[in-house]
Write an enzyme that holds these catalytic residues in place. Structure first.
Site, PDB file in Angstrom:
ATOM      1  N   ASP A 143       0.847  -1.197   0.000  1.00 54.21           N
ATOM      2  CA  ASP A 143       0.000   0.000   0.000  1.00 54.21           C
ATOM      3  C   ASP A 143       0.878   1.241   0.000  1.00 54.21           C
ATOM      4  O   ASP A 143       2.065   1.187   0.303  1.00 54.21           O
ATOM      5  CB  ASP A 143      -0.921   0.013   1.227  1.00 54.21           C
ATOM      6  CG  ASP A 143      -1.870   1.219   1.203  1.00 54.21           C
ATOM      7  OD1 ASP A 143      -2.504   1.449   0.164  1.00 54.21           O
ATOM      8  OD2 ASP A 143      -1.935   1.943   2.204  1.00 54.21           O
ATOM      9  N   SER A 144       0.243   2.370  -0.292  1.00 52.23           N
ATOM     10  CA  SER A 144       0.927   3.654  -0.296  1.00 52.23           C
ATOM     11  C   SER A 144       1.317   4.075   1.123  1.00 52.23           C
ATOM     12  O   SER A 144       2.141   4.961   1.298  1.00 52.23           O
ATOM     13  CB  SER A 144       0.003   4.693  -0.912  1.00 52.23           C
ATOM     14  OG  SER A 144      -1.265   4.623  -0.267  1.00 52.23           O
ATOM     15  N   TYR A 154      -1.041   8.300  -2.723  1.00 55.73           N
ATOM     16  CA  TYR A 154      -1.149   7.938  -4.134  1.00 55.73           C
ATOM     17  C   TYR A 154      -2.426   8.475  -4.769  1.00 55.73           C
ATOM     18  O   TYR A 154      -2.461   8.759  -5.949  1.00 55.73           O
ATOM     19  CB  TYR A 154      -1.133   6.418  -4.274  1.00 55.73           C
ATOM     20  CG  TYR A 154       0.236   5.804  -4.162  1.00 55.73           C
ATOM     21  CD1 TYR A 154       1.269   6.466  -3.508  1.00 55.73           C
ATOM     22  CD2 TYR A 154       0.497   4.565  -4.730  1.00 55.73           C
ATOM     23  CE1 TYR A 154       2.523   5.889  -3.411  1.00 55.73           C
ATOM     24  CE2 TYR A 154       1.747   3.980  -4.640  1.00 55.73           C
ATOM     25  CZ  TYR A 154       2.754   4.643  -3.970  1.00 55.73           C
ATOM     26  OH  TYR A 154       3.981   4.065  -3.882  1.00 55.73           O
ATOM     27  N   GLY A 155      -3.459   8.568  -3.950  1.00 57.55           N
ATOM     28  CA  GLY A 155      -4.766   8.963  -4.461  1.00 57.55           C
ATOM     29  C   GLY A 155      -4.804  10.324  -5.134  1.00 57.55           C
ATOM     30  O   GLY A 155      -5.742  10.643  -5.856  1.00 57.55           O
ATOM     31  N   CYS A 200      -3.879  -1.184  -2.320  1.00 57.55           N
ATOM     32  CA  CYS A 200      -4.222   0.222  -2.554  1.00 57.55           C
ATOM     33  C   CYS A 200      -5.093   0.316  -3.806  1.00 57.55           C
ATOM     34  O   CYS A 200      -4.717  -0.185  -4.868  1.00 57.55           O
ATOM     35  CB  CYS A 200      -2.916   0.987  -2.744  1.00 57.55           C
ATOM     36  SG  CYS A 200      -3.099   2.707  -3.176  1.00 57.55           S
ATOM     37  N   ASN A 201      -6.249   0.939  -3.674  1.00 56.36           N
ATOM     38  CA  ASN A 201      -7.143   1.072  -4.835  1.00 56.36           C
ATOM     39  C   ASN A 201      -6.528   1.947  -5.913  1.00 56.36           C
ATOM     40  O   ASN A 201      -6.702   1.700  -7.098  1.00 56.36           O
ATOM     41  CB  ASN A 201      -8.468   1.705  -4.420  1.00 56.36           C
ATOM     42  CG  ASN A 201      -9.299   0.752  -3.604  1.00 56.36           C
ATOM     43  OD1 ASN A 201     -10.151   0.065  -4.134  1.00 56.36           O
ATOM     44  ND2 ASN A 201      -9.024   0.683  -2.316  1.00 56.36           N
ATOM     45  N   GLU A 258      -6.249   9.936   8.382  1.00 55.06           N
ATOM     46  CA  GLU A 258      -4.822   9.940   8.749  1.00 55.06           C
ATOM     47  C   GLU A 258      -4.519  10.897   9.896  1.00 55.06           C
ATOM     48  O   GLU A 258      -3.488  10.774  10.540  1.00 55.06           O
ATOM     49  CB  GLU A 258      -3.958  10.248   7.525  1.00 55.06           C
ATOM     50  CG  GLU A 258      -4.109   9.157   6.494  1.00 55.06           C
ATOM     51  CD  GLU A 258      -2.929   8.987   5.572  1.00 55.06           C
ATOM     52  OE1 GLU A 258      -2.087   9.898   5.508  1.00 55.06           O
ATOM     53  OE2 GLU A 258      -2.862   7.930   4.903  1.00 55.06           O
ATOM     54  N   CYS A 298     -11.649   2.550  -1.144  1.00 51.81           N
ATOM     55  CA  CYS A 298     -10.382   3.110  -0.673  1.00 51.81           C
ATOM     56  C   CYS A 298     -10.066   2.478   0.677  1.00 51.81           C
ATOM     57  O   CYS A 298     -10.967   2.258   1.492  1.00 51.81           O
ATOM     58  CB  CYS A 298     -10.506   4.626  -0.534  1.00 51.81           C
ATOM     59  SG  CYS A 298      -9.076   5.397   0.229  1.00 51.81           S
ATOM     60  N   THR A 299      -8.785   2.179   0.868  1.00 52.91           N
ATOM     61  CA  THR A 299      -8.344   1.482   2.081  1.00 52.91           C
ATOM     62  C   THR A 299      -8.798   2.146   3.385  1.00 52.91           C
ATOM     63  O   THR A 299      -8.998   1.477   4.384  1.00 52.91           O
ATOM     64  CB  THR A 299      -6.809   1.425   2.106  1.00 52.91           C
ATOM     65  OG1 THR A 299      -6.305   2.729   1.808  1.00 52.91           O
ATOM     66  CG2 THR A 299      -6.289   0.426   1.106  1.00 52.91           C
ATOM     67  N   HIS A 300      -8.918   3.468   3.364  1.00 54.44           N
ATOM     68  CA  HIS A 300      -9.177   4.198   4.612  1.00 54.44           C
ATOM     69  C   HIS A 300     -10.650   4.282   5.001  1.00 54.44           C
ATOM     70  O   HIS A 300     -10.980   4.621   6.123  1.00 54.44           O
ATOM     71  CB  HIS A 300      -8.663   5.633   4.483  1.00 54.44           C
ATOM     72  CG  HIS A 300      -7.173   5.756   4.476  1.00 54.44           C
ATOM     73  ND1 HIS A 300      -6.374   5.033   3.630  1.00 54.44           N
ATOM     74  CD2 HIS A 300      -6.344   6.524   5.221  1.00 54.44           C
ATOM     75  CE1 HIS A 300      -5.112   5.356   3.851  1.00 54.44           C
ATOM     76  NE2 HIS A 300      -5.071   6.252   4.804  1.00 54.44           N
TER      77      HIS A 300
HETATM   78  N1  DGL Z   1      -4.419   3.479  -0.296  1.00 55.26           N
HETATM   79  C1  DGL Z   1      -5.077   4.516  -1.061  1.00 55.26           C
HETATM   80  C2  DGL Z   1      -6.278   3.916  -1.803  1.00 55.26           C
HETATM   81  O1  DGL Z   1      -6.833   2.901  -1.426  1.00 55.26           O
HETATM   82  C3  DGL Z   1      -5.527   5.662  -0.195  1.00 55.26           C
HETATM   83  C4  DGL Z   1      -4.392   6.427   0.407  1.00 55.26           C
HETATM   84  C5  DGL Z   1      -3.606   7.199  -0.626  1.00 55.26           C
HETATM   85  O2  DGL Z   1      -4.178   8.038  -1.336  1.00 55.26           O
HETATM   86  O3  DGL Z   1      -2.400   6.943  -0.719  1.00 55.26           O
HETATM   87  O4  DGL Z   1      -6.676   4.472  -2.800  1.00 55.26           O
END
Ligand code: DGL
Length: 288
Positions: free
Chosen positions: A18-19, A50-51, A81-82, A166, A198-200
């Site tokens: 993941d990011s 990353y998003g 990570c999506n 976060e 999204c993971t969060h």
């Molecule tokens: N892990 C990213 C996702 O699932 C979210 C966090 C990021 O933007 O890095 O898209």
């Protein structure tokens, strides 16, 4: 002798990428379902988020992370990570792996989620909440409509939600206001299902559920991906045989911070400690 030969084969880990620490919400469910395997979690925390990054940047970062993970003994990697799954997975599977790591596998989180949501046939109007990057690619829409062209899909980019989670504000008034605002455009559409893409967002699921109403089924990716991954290993014995089983989970990040351990423990559901690595310092057998 087949037996002694197979003993010589060095077995490998399951990698989860993941990011940052968001992917721990996916790893948690996979480890719970498949506790016997060995895992390497890699959070490219120095390069989050990353998003909000471009396609080329996400692709480059993801490839570099994979080089580290494969060189560290991963046999198969789940892009938890999506944003990476939607921006990088296809090119990685079609070009990068065949060229540099033909024996390794990389999977994402979007296709298993889409499959699960479509298995429930009453879901004809689906909405997806995701980052700007994921929405921009339209991957959820494409993967849904490829399987069921008649299904209606709407996407909502929610760039404020990752920073809110976060900073530990997932239960705040601010989060509630942001969620309500993002969901407001879905009010008139009478959707059946809502994907937390999204993971969060799993950490916002109670406020999301409260605001979207009881008629809408909300799908979080972690548990779905874990079930589908278990099924994948069952169907791919040739990969499963290459995996080591000592029940060990290791964590690596690229930015030294105690924050990762604190937030990470919350995301993972138990106390963790991550070691720091610098991608440029990693001896790379192969360059991209
Ligand atoms: N892990 C990213 C996702 O699932 C979210 C966090 C990021 O933007 O890095 O898209």
């Amino acid at each position: 002798n087949m037996n002694s030969k197979s003993k010589l084969v060095k077995k490998g880990k399951i990698g989860v990428f993941d990011s940052g620490f968001g992917g721990l919400s996916i790893l948690k469910h996979i480890v719970k379902k498949l506790p016997e395997y060995d895992y390497l979690y890699f959070g490219a925390s120095a390069r989050a988020q990353y998003g909000e990054k471009s396609h080329a940047t996400i692709l480059k970062f993801t490839k570099e992370a994979l080089v580290f993970m494969f060189n560290s003994g991963c046999e198969i990697v789940v892009l938890a990570c999506n944003s990476a799954s939607s921006e990088a997975l296809r090119e990685i599977q079609q070009k990068f792996l065949p060229k540099y790591f033909p024996d390794k596998k990389v999977l994402g989180v979007i296709i298993p989620t889409v499959e699960k949501v479509l298995e429930e046939r009453q879901n004809k109007k689906i909405a997806v909440l995701a980052t700007n990057a994921t929405v921009r690619t339209g991957t959820f829409v494409k993967e849904i409509q490829k399987r069921k062209p008649q299904v209606f899909v709407n996407q909502v980019a929610c760039p404020l939600l990752v920073p809110l989670v976060e900073s530990g504000k997932e239960k705040s008034k601010e989060a509630e206001v942001a969620v309500r605002d993002y969901l407001s455009c879905l009010k008139k559409e009478k959707i059946d299902a809502l994907i937390l893409g999204c993971t969060h967002y799993e950490f916002l699921s109670s406020v999301i559920k409260k605001n979207i109403g009881k008629k809408v089924k909300v799908f979080s990716e972690g548990s779905i991906v874990a079930v589908k991954f278990k099924d994948y290993l069952k169907r791919h014995i040739e990969i499963e045989e290459k995996l080591s089983k000592k029940g060990k989970v290791e964590f690596f990040i690229t930015k030294p911070s105690s924050e990762f351990d604190i937030f990470g423990s919350k995301f993972f559901g138990s106390q963790i400690h991550a070691d720091n690595v610098k991608l440029s310092n990693v001896p790379q057998k192969k360059t991209i």
